[in-house]
Scaffold this motif. Structure first.
Motif: not given
Length: 176
Positions: A2-3, A99, A128-133
């Motif tokens: 999820e995160r 991703c 800082k720019n990684k995908p949220e998941k």
């Protein structure tokens, strides 16, 4: 996931890569795709032959061809190594952008930073720019404070005693 969070395994103790691989195996066992990019490691290790059996769910990538310690390299070899590290870093950027995995392990990235092959700011920007998941694990001695500040987990693996201090060399199946 999820995160996705950021982990750092740092310190002078044994087990940073082992901890990252263990976390990767746990994630893989729950159906997550794991990529591990290894820096500054050239020799074959026991974990590599085991992880090969987990492909394509857990993949290890090595871009470096030089198989010696940084301090033993000539200027020409250092230049070649830096080029190979830059190729690996571009692969990491594309992996994050596309991703391609759920968990990304950057093994010995701190050694890359401390040897000035890549600057800390570039790694911070990447994180800082990684995908949220996407979950990311960074390993290596001397993690810069700036990286520790943005990480969610920071583990300092400290050496209290090590057989090397008593003249016992690295042993196959234990240290490699």
């Amino acid at each position: 996931m999820e995160r996705g969070l950021i982990h750092i395994y740092t310190g002078d103790g044994k087990g940073k890569t082992t901890a990252a691989i263990g976390q990767g195996i746990r994630a893989c066992g729950r159906g997550n795709k794991v990529y591990m990019v290894q820096f500054l490691k050239g020799q074959s290790t026991g974990e590599l032959s085991t992880l090969k059996k987990l492909e394509p769910d857990f993949k290890v990538f090595r871009f470096e061809k030089i198989k010696d310690f940084v301090w033993n390299l000539t200027q020409s070899q250092l230049k070649e190594l830096k080029s190979q590290i830059n190729t690996a870093f571009l692969f990491i950027k594309n992996t994050i952008k596309n991703c391609d995995c759920d968990l990304l392990i950057l093994d010995e990235i701190m050694g890359v930073l401390s040897n000035n092959f890549i600057d800390t700011g570039s790694v911070i920007e990447l994180l800082k720019n990684k995908p949220e998941k996407m979950e990311i694990i960074l390993t290596g001695r001397d993690a810069p404070k700036e990286l520790q500040d943005i990480a969610h987990y920071v583990c300092d693996i400290k050496s209290i005693k090590h057989p090397f201090q008593c003249g016992i060399p690295a042993r196959e199946g234990i240290e490699y």
